[in-house]
Design an enzyme around this catalytic site. Structure first.
Site, PDB file in Angstrom:
ATOM      1  N   PRO A  25      10.637   2.831   3.542  1.00  0.00           N
ATOM      2  CA  PRO A  25      10.492   3.936   2.513  1.00  0.00           C
ATOM      3  C   PRO A  25       8.848   4.147   2.648  1.00  0.00           C
ATOM      4  CG  PRO A  25      10.658   1.652   1.563  1.00  0.00           C
ATOM      5  CD  PRO A  25      10.901   1.286   2.822  1.00  0.00           C
ATOM      6  N   CYS A  27       6.377   7.149   0.772  1.00  0.00           N
ATOM      7  CA  CYS A  27       6.546   8.411  -0.320  1.00  0.00           C
ATOM      8  C   CYS A  27       6.290   9.837   0.391  1.00  0.00           C
ATOM      9  CB  CYS A  27       5.456   8.043  -1.513  1.00  0.00           C
ATOM     10  SG  CYS A  27       6.088   6.802  -2.659  1.00  0.00           S
ATOM     11  N   ALA A  64      10.069   5.195  -2.354  1.00  0.00           N
ATOM     12  CA  ALA A  64      10.022   4.582  -3.772  1.00  0.00           C
ATOM     13  C   ALA A  64      10.515   5.488  -5.019  1.00  0.00           C
ATOM     14  CB  ALA A  64       8.620   4.214  -4.096  1.00  0.00           C
ATOM     15  N   GLN A 106      15.113   2.872  -2.052  1.00  0.00           N
ATOM     16  CA  GLN A 106      14.334   1.752  -2.822  1.00  0.00           C
ATOM     17  C   GLN A 106      13.889   2.389  -4.064  1.00  0.00           C
ATOM     18  OE1 GLN A 106       9.731   1.751  -2.422  1.00  0.00           O
ATOM     19  NE2 GLN A 106      10.136  -0.243  -1.131  1.00  0.00           N
ATOM     20  N   TYR A 187       3.319  -2.865  -7.391  1.00  0.00           N
ATOM     21  CA  TYR A 187       4.067  -2.124  -8.598  1.00  0.00           C
ATOM     22  C   TYR A 187       4.568  -3.106  -9.642  1.00  0.00           C
ATOM     23  CZ  TYR A 187       2.986   1.756  -5.203  1.00  0.00           C
ATOM     24  OH  TYR A 187       2.338   2.454  -4.616  1.00  0.00           O
ATOM     25  N   ARG A 234      12.045  -6.101  -1.207  1.00  0.00           N
ATOM     26  CA  ARG A 234      10.611  -5.734  -0.586  1.00  0.00           C
ATOM     27  C   ARG A 234       9.697  -6.482  -1.337  1.00  0.00           C
ATOM     28  NH1 ARG A 234       8.470  -3.216   3.656  1.00  0.00           N
ATOM     29  NH2 ARG A 234      10.642  -1.932   4.086  1.00  0.00           N
ATOM     30  N   LEU A 318       1.917  -1.826  11.252  1.00  0.00           N
ATOM     31  CA  LEU A 318       1.320  -1.377  12.576  1.00  0.00           C
ATOM     32  C   LEU A 318       2.088  -2.179  13.621  1.00  0.00           C
ATOM     33  CD1 LEU A 318      -2.391  -1.766  11.697  1.00  0.00           C
ATOM     34  CD2 LEU A 318      -1.130   0.301  11.967  1.00  0.00           C
ATOM     35  N   GLY A 340       6.979   2.757  10.464  1.00  0.00           N
ATOM     36  CA  GLY A 340       6.618   3.852   9.212  1.00  0.00           C
ATOM     37  C   GLY A 340       6.062   4.701  10.037  1.00  0.00           C
ATOM     38  N   ARG A 341       4.564   4.466  10.327  1.00  0.00           N
ATOM     39  CA  ARG A 341       3.762   5.725  10.731  1.00  0.00           C
ATOM     40  C   ARG A 341       4.218   6.465  11.900  1.00  0.00           C
ATOM     41  NH1 ARG A 341       0.865   1.292   8.814  1.00  0.00           N
ATOM     42  NH2 ARG A 341      -1.022   1.613   7.483  1.00  0.00           N
TER      43      ARG A 341
END
Length: 373
Positions: A25, A27, A64, A106, A187, A234, A318, A340-341
């Site tokens: 996930p 945002c 999220a 998520q 969070y 997570r 990474l 992700g990236r």
């Protein structure tokens, strides 16, 4: 053609996911901040998630999503707080499935880190921008200059548990294969876990049992609400204050995570997705390629990694090349690798990575003309 573990199926509860390369996930900060469309998925979300599913990833985890409007990270984040939103979120699940991937979402409450502006903007949103009073386990701001959260009452915390359960029910009714509880990155649930942010002395704080009560009750409530659908969690395995390198401040530690993970499995969790950090603003993080894999490996070991295991563990952080991802799996450090990236700017990366690892490509016929012959 060779075989690569990265593109073999993995079982999450009763669900078979087609590969072990997943999109985590992330945002998008692309929902309306106010009005009838507040927190609703729109064209950007449909295009974003549908395209990445088509790119060949095994599963897509939607960003999220607040279980209540005040649970959003930013004023432009998603919210799944009412049944009327089921059709709109159902579109996301349908498009992800159409692309060939499993669909998860998520669920989150941002707590003291909520009411922010979009991720590329600075500061927090005021009431005129759709912002709200943030809440937390204790009236401790995340960092200097951040808003002081209102301390949640016992009744408030019980309401959070119910909000997670109802959002999870909606997600499964919308067509998602399962949900992921966001207990990481500073969070609300992570805030309750960590002594850096939880100074309570009631049943929701104090010792390990008190600080972990919220996440365990959320997991149990969701399991009761979604039946056999997949349930993921997570975690941030460490606040980076107790190790790598230790700085002496209180915080959630890897040792705590290794104690919690088997309890979550007992409570009904089908998968643990391991990240780190996010709750201590100035923690010294030992970054670098694959810098969080050590934590996933430790969780996998404590859950009995190896033959006969039924609860997979995901690593992230990474992971930038297919050879790196494949080696993580080959070494038995994780069961799933999340990128992700890479997926943000190259939605077709999983199909390209198949070629790099000499695995049969599996391109859709509509796209095959663009591949090397």
């Amino acid at each position: 053609m060779s075989r690569a573990r990265l593109f073999e199926p993995v079982h999450v509860g009763g669900l078979e996911v087609p590969s072990r390369l997943w999109m985590p996930p992330m945002c998008q900060y692309s929902a309306a901040a106010e009005g009838a469309g507040m927190g609703m998925p729109g064209d950007w979300h449909r295009l974003h998630y549908g395209t990445r599913a088509l790119g060949g990833v095994g599963a897509v985890i939607v960003e999220a999503t607040g279980v209540v409007p005040e649970g959003r990270i930013s004023v432009n984040c998603l919210s799944f707080h009412e049944d009327a939103r089921i059709p709109a979120f159902g579109d996301l699940a349908r498009l992800i499935h159409a692309g060939g991937a499993a669909a998860f979402i998520q669920l989150n409450h941002a707590g003291r880190k909520g009411s922010a502006r979009a991720g590329w903007l600075e500061g927090h949103a005021g009431g005129e921008e759709g912002g709200w009073q943030v809440v937390g386990p204790s009236p401790i701001p995340f960092a200097p200059g951040w808003p002081v959260p209102r301390e949640l009452t016992d009744e408030d915390v019980q309401g959070v548990v119910e909000a997670f359960a109802q959002a999870a029910r909606r997600a499964v009714e919308a067509g998602f294969d399962g949900v992921q509880v966001h207990a990481a990155h500073g969070y609300l649930i992570h805030q309750f876990l960590s002594p850096a942010s939880n100074h309570r002395r009631d049943r929701w704080g104090g010792d390990f049992g008190g600080r972990t009560r919220l996440v365990r009750e959320v997991v149990r409530a969701i399991r009761g609400a979604i039946g056999d659908a997949a349930l993921l969690v997570r975690v941030s395995a460490t606040d980076w204050t107790q190790e790598y390198p230790a700085d002496g401040r209180p915080g959630w530690s890897l040792e705590d995570t290794l104690r919690l993970a088997p309890l979550l499995v007992e409570d009904g969790v089908d998968m643990v997705n391991v990240s780190t950090g996010g709750n201590v603003h100035d923690a010294r993080i030992a970054g670098g390629p694959g810098y969080q894999v050590f934590a996933a490996s430790a969780v996998r070991d404590v859950l009995g990694g190896g033959g006969g295991r039924t609860v997979p563990v995901a690593a992230c952080g990474l992971v930038l090349a297919p050879e790196q991802a494949e080696q993580i799996l080959a070494d038995g450090r994780a069961d799933v690798v999340e990128i992700g990236r890479v997926m943000l700017t190259d939605p077709m990366a999983p199909r390209v990575w198949r070629g790099r690892l000499r695995v049969e490509q599996g391109w859709p016929e509509q796209l095959r003309r663009g591949t090397a012959r």
